[in-house]
Scaffold this active site. Sequence first.
Site, PDB file in Angstrom:
ATOM      1  N   SER A  43      77.141  12.632  10.939  1.00 54.22           N
ATOM      2  CA  SER A  43      77.878  12.806  12.171  1.00 54.22           C
ATOM      3  C   SER A  43      79.385  13.038  12.137  1.00 54.22           C
ATOM      4  O   SER A  43      80.186  12.926  13.094  1.00 54.22           O
ATOM      5  CB  SER A  43      77.527  11.544  13.140  1.00 54.22           C
ATOM      6  N   HIS A  70      73.659  18.077  13.227  1.00 53.77           N
ATOM      7  CA  HIS A  70      73.904  16.902  13.762  1.00 53.77           C
ATOM      8  C   HIS A  70      73.061  16.825  15.062  1.00 53.77           C
ATOM      9  O   HIS A  70      73.567  17.328  16.203  1.00 53.77           O
ATOM     10  CB  HIS A  70      75.383  16.793  14.095  1.00 53.77           C
ATOM     11  N   GLU A  93      74.628  19.979  16.826  1.00 54.55           N
ATOM     12  CA  GLU A  93      75.852  20.594  16.449  1.00 54.55           C
ATOM     13  C   GLU A  93      75.308  21.450  15.083  1.00 54.55           C
ATOM     14  O   GLU A  93      74.713  20.703  14.238  1.00 54.55           O
ATOM     15  CB  GLU A  93      76.774  19.525  16.089  1.00 54.55           C
ATOM     16  N   ASN A 108      82.040  14.020  18.243  1.00 52.88           N
ATOM     17  CA  ASN A 108      82.686  12.963  17.887  1.00 52.88           C
ATOM     18  C   ASN A 108      84.074  12.995  17.691  1.00 52.88           C
ATOM     19  O   ASN A 108      84.823  11.727  18.036  1.00 52.88           O
ATOM     20  CB  ASN A 108      81.947  12.410  16.696  1.00 52.88           C
TER      21      ASN A 108
END
Length: 287
Positions: A121, A142, A154, A193
């Site tokens: 991540s 991800h 992702e 993130n």
Amino acid sequence: MESVSRLGIVGCGLMGSGIAEVAALRGLDVLVGEATPQTAKDGRRRITGSLERGVRRGKLTEEQLTAALGRISFTHDLADMQDRQFVIEAVAEKREIKAEVLAMLGKVVQGDDAVIATNTSSIPIVDLAMATQCPDRVIGLHFFNPVPVQRLVEVIPSLATSEQTFARARDFATEQLGKRTVTATDRSGFVVNALLVPYLLSAVRMLESGQASADDIDRGMELGCAHPMGPLRLLDLIGLDTAQSVAESMYAEFKEPLYAPPALLRRMVAARQLGRKSGRGFYAYDV
């Protein structure tokens, strides 16, 4: 391009078990690699429990549950992954551990079009890819927790990832797993993130400074900004240790103070108050 029928997953924690569940329900033969018989048993129990909840809620039938469990097998030897067309690494969010696993997979998974994906991540994909002998076949995929519910994946190619690997990984996530994808540049934090982590850390700093209680912070964002879950409850769901690792990886790359883990977060991780999975984080839970 041949579709994937044999999937390998290394690690059967929250993320690995969720990926295995989704893949098995979509008809794939899933081989899960775990370190010990006990962790494999824990992983199977996690998958079974999730499927049983699906049955109770009317989202799955007993027949679908039985069929999905029948498609999942376990191994303690990564050499057994040699026949897999696609392998996803889903071990702890630690650069050294992931690099070691990927290096082993690079030696075992030999097919020219076989893909090795990492579910990191936050760790730059190229750093992990270069630990292997086949960086062109390595890519980031991800997934988000809980994997059976969250639709996003992702897709993160590195500078070394081939176009064939990128296309195969994207098609696998969308066409075979039924997910929706966004493509991210290989920078720590990627898309989600990079936006989410500073917000979550700001909530911890607000609590730490005494500006507001945990409940008021969460209710404020849920009711004032229509967020389905407040930031501290979300941190408990993610796992405070995972959040700290993500923040540390992002801070190491960018040296931006907003990415640095707050002292309160580090203390809670040291005390093993990790959120839902440990029974205590910013809130208390039954485990």
